[in-house]
Design a protein around this motif. Sequence first.
Motif, short mmCIF file in Angstrom:
data_model
loop_
_atom_site.label_atom_id
_atom_site.label_comp_id
_atom_site.label_asym_id
_atom_site.label_seq_id
_atom_site.Cartn_x
_atom_site.Cartn_y
_atom_site.Cartn_z
N GLU A 75 -7.95 -0.45 0.11
CA GLU A 75 -8.90 -0.14 -0.96
C GLU A 75 -9.59 1.17 -0.63
N ASP A 111 -12.11 2.60 -1.75
CA ASP A 111 -13.57 2.54 -1.75
C ASP A 111 -14.14 2.11 -0.40
N ARG A 112 -13.28 1.50 0.43
CA ARG A 112 -13.76 1.07 1.75
C ARG A 112 -13.67 2.18 2.79
N SER A 168 -1.50 -1.30 -4.22
CA SER A 168 -2.50 -0.23 -4.22
C SER A 168 -1.78 1.10 -4.06
N THR A 222 0.85 -1.18 0.00
CA THR A 222 0.00 0.00 0.00
C THR A 222 0.89 1.24 0.00
#
Length: 344
Positions: free
Chosen positions: A278, A280-281, A238, A212
């Motif tokens: 993520e 979107d979380r 990510s 990440t």
Amino acid sequence: MISRRVHNVVFSLGIVLLLGTVAVPAQAESGFAPVDRPGPELSVPPEELQAALSCHGDPGSDQQPVLLSPATSVTPEQNYSWTYAKAFTAQDRFWCVVTMPEHTMGDIQVAGEHLVHAIREVHRLTGKRIAVLGHSQGGMSMRWALRFWPDLRPMVDDVIGMAPSNHGTDAMPLCGPGPNSCEPAVWQQQAGAEFMRALNSRAETFAGISYTVVYTRHDEVVTPPESAELHTGDGSISNVATQDVCATNTSTHLIVGTTDPVTYALVTDALDHPGPAEPDRVDPSVCAQPLMPHVDPASVNTYLQPLQAIPGLASTALPGVNLVGAPSVDREPQLRCYVYAAGC
């Protein structure tokens, strides 16, 4: 504009990596070590490696353990004691910090050995695959350990970099011989440094590890900001700018590694879920938070404001004179023999 006489020392949290470019011999990709060759014996004495590691909490905690790696020119206390250390303690998470030699301004190859030992030890203590979290240099240097000591890869589940200097920086090209000499870690974090070429050779990521990268498009230290991103290899990656989550986020390099709530949300997401973070979380309500959780606003006065007050985000010692940390040198430190395909 920063004067040529503003240079490195205390409290810059990776800011000194702004400086420098140097011409170094090119090394072909094939000239670097294969990614699966066993790493060398550590050259740092074992007692020094052990003394540099400090752990806190219950190693039997159900939470994923975290190893914290500091940024250039600071100690773990300056970097994390008022932010992530408090947060992880509140989460009942076992966490450790590694204090680098020479105020995290020395040869990153030596810091890499400290990380090799620390990863092995935290894994041994917990029996779990661990996360390694760092800011700036500290968000990049664990990758040196993973690149050249492949036995570590099964021990690590997450690599999380906050504004990491994964490909160096092209900002402030001031390093050079004589009065413009810089500390070893500054030389090594320049875009195009031989250290960076070796670090990113053959593969940037490795299978089974989640990577990440959290950065800000307002980064004035690691430039261009996108140079923090990772793209090659077999790891799960990510790359997230804080502005991808909150379009109006104004965090700078310093804030991303300390108090930024968006970064904290992404770090927590990576730790609490399989795979990398993520965006979107992440709950959109984080965009309205001024600080990450568990940060006492009074700590901002103690730790953050003195850093922000440094003119131009550089520190204030004369070139070639370093009050704490590593002595300045005229050129990038030579790469160790294990880095090359020919070996030692």
